[in-house]
Scaffold this motif. Sequence first.
Motif, PDB file in Angstrom:
ATOM      1  N   ASP A  73       0.702  -1.276   0.181  1.00 46.22           N
ATOM      2  CA  ASP A  73      -0.028   0.413  -0.077  1.00 46.22           C
ATOM      3  C   ASP A  73       0.699   1.620  -0.214  1.00 46.22           C
ATOM      4  O   ASP A  73       0.080   2.174  -0.331  1.00 46.22           O
ATOM      5  CB  ASP A  73      -0.906   0.063   0.721  1.00 46.22           C
ATOM      6  CG  ASP A  73      -1.709  -0.958   1.384  1.00 46.22           C
ATOM      7  OD1 ASP A  73      -2.105  -1.190   0.119  1.00 46.22           O
ATOM      8  OD2 ASP A  73      -2.753  -1.311   2.093  1.00 46.22           O
ATOM      9  N   ARG A  74       1.447   1.133   0.834  1.00 41.74           N
ATOM     10  CA  ARG A  74       2.329   2.223   0.857  1.00 41.74           C
ATOM     11  C   ARG A  74       3.810   2.714  -0.890  1.00 41.74           C
ATOM     12  O   ARG A  74       4.248   3.872  -0.866  1.00 41.74           O
ATOM     13  CB  ARG A  74       4.560   2.056   1.792  1.00 41.74           C
ATOM     14  CG  ARG A  74       4.007   1.810   3.490  1.00 41.74           C
ATOM     15  CD  ARG A  74       4.440   1.468   4.006  1.00 41.74           C
ATOM     16  NE  ARG A  74       5.586   0.336   2.824  1.00 41.74           N
ATOM     17  CZ  ARG A  74       6.574  -0.615   3.885  1.00 41.74           C
ATOM     18  NH1 ARG A  74       6.742  -0.125   5.365  1.00 41.74           N
ATOM     19  NH2 ARG A  74       6.693  -1.582   3.044  1.00 41.74           N
ATOM     20  N   LEU A  75       2.855   1.683  -1.957  1.00 42.74           N
ATOM     21  CA  LEU A  75       4.232   2.318  -3.241  1.00 42.74           C
ATOM     22  C   LEU A  75       3.065   3.491  -3.769  1.00 42.74           C
ATOM     23  O   LEU A  75       3.615   4.440  -4.345  1.00 42.74           O
ATOM     24  CB  LEU A  75       3.339   1.546  -4.335  1.00 42.74           C
ATOM     25  CG  LEU A  75       4.374   0.418  -4.308  1.00 42.74           C
ATOM     26  CD1 LEU A  75       3.442  -1.006  -4.963  1.00 42.74           C
ATOM     27  CD2 LEU A  75       5.771   0.449  -4.576  1.00 42.74           C
ATOM     28  N   ALA A  76       1.516   3.610  -3.171  1.00 39.33           N
ATOM     29  CA  ALA A  76       0.681   4.980  -3.783  1.00 39.33           C
ATOM     30  C   ALA A  76       1.013   6.006  -2.572  1.00 39.33           C
ATOM     31  O   ALA A  76       0.561   7.196  -3.604  1.00 39.33           O
ATOM     32  CB  ALA A  76      -0.836   4.472  -3.226  1.00 39.33           C
ATOM     33  N   ASP A  77       1.293   6.103  -1.843  1.00 41.09           N
ATOM     34  CA  ASP A  77       1.913   7.193  -0.941  1.00 41.09           C
ATOM     35  C   ASP A  77       3.405   7.686  -1.137  1.00 41.09           C
ATOM     36  O   ASP A  77       3.068   8.821  -0.694  1.00 41.09           O
ATOM     37  CB  ASP A  77       2.218   6.399   0.626  1.00 41.09           C
ATOM     38  CG  ASP A  77       0.918   6.079   0.878  1.00 41.09           C
ATOM     39  OD1 ASP A  77      -0.289   6.397   0.685  1.00 41.09           O
ATOM     40  OD2 ASP A  77       0.741   5.288   1.789  1.00 41.09           O
ATOM     41  N   ILE A  78       4.591   6.924  -1.904  1.00 42.82           N
ATOM     42  CA  ILE A  78       5.393   7.627  -2.675  1.00 42.82           C
ATOM     43  C   ILE A  78       6.150   8.504  -3.645  1.00 42.82           C
ATOM     44  O   ILE A  78       6.355   9.001  -3.628  1.00 42.82           O
ATOM     45  CB  ILE A  78       6.580   6.540  -2.013  1.00 42.82           C
ATOM     46  CG1 ILE A  78       6.555   5.711  -2.832  1.00 42.82           C
ATOM     47  CG2 ILE A  78       6.940   6.045  -0.328  1.00 42.82           C
ATOM     48  CD1 ILE A  78       7.840   4.733  -3.189  1.00 42.82           C
ATOM     49  N   GLY A  79       4.909   8.533  -4.298  1.00 42.04           N
ATOM     50  CA  GLY A  79       5.014   9.305  -5.665  1.00 42.04           C
ATOM     51  C   GLY A  79       5.641   8.040  -6.747  1.00 42.04           C
ATOM     52  O   GLY A  79       6.194   7.339  -6.271  1.00 42.04           O
ATOM     53  N   PRO A  80       5.161   7.982  -7.876  1.00 45.72           N
ATOM     54  CA  PRO A  80       5.972   7.565  -9.344  1.00 45.72           C
ATOM     55  C   PRO A  80       7.032   8.021  -9.576  1.00 45.72           C
ATOM     56  O   PRO A  80       7.381   7.221 -10.353  1.00 45.72           O
ATOM     57  CB  PRO A  80       4.093   8.195  -9.845  1.00 45.72           C
ATOM     58  CG  PRO A  80       4.183   8.954  -9.917  1.00 45.72           C
ATOM     59  CD  PRO A  80       4.005   9.599  -8.448  1.00 45.72           C
ATOM     60  N   ASP A  81       7.464   9.230  -9.089  1.00 47.73           N
ATOM     61  CA  ASP A  81       8.717   9.346  -9.953  1.00 47.73           C
ATOM     62  C   ASP A  81       9.977   9.073  -8.249  1.00 47.73           C
ATOM     63  O   ASP A  81      11.313   8.963  -8.565  1.00 47.73           O
ATOM     64  CB  ASP A  81       8.917  10.645 -10.023  1.00 47.73           C
ATOM     65  CG  ASP A  81       8.264  10.892 -11.404  1.00 47.73           C
ATOM     66  OD1 ASP A  81       8.470  10.144 -12.144  1.00 47.73           O
ATOM     67  OD2 ASP A  81       7.448  12.343 -11.377  1.00 47.73           O
TER      68      ASP A  81
END
Length: 141
Positions: A41-49
Amino acid sequence: MLYATAGLLDVLVEFATDREPQEANVPLAATPAGELTGTDDRLADIGPDTSVLTHFYLPDAGGAVSSVFGVDLGTPSGGAQARFVSHPTGPLAVTKEDDLAGAVLVAVPPWDAEKIRAFDRRGTGVELVGLDAEPPVESIE
């Protein structure tokens, strides 16, 4: 904060275990978080770049060419953003003998992915977060 895939951290610990009693010294490369897949779930929180460490390069690759011509073929032309080193006799810190990079991951025995620590190039500790994610599958056509 520094991000790495849990799979990469596991492989680095295995590599350090296999190299013991010698030190491991491995260049690492990153993939933007937006290109990763996984259930974390943390993938969505850290930003795509945001850069996430996902790959390592075998330290002995291209060794013969490097020895003769001084060209490092073990690391791609884009370079490596980080480096993993193991210290079989300690310390759990960056030392003057370590090859430096923008970030350095350090492990000491007992080898455990949860105990790897991250440092910036000055040796200051940085929080390391292992993500349950995978980089895109690469293929050669």
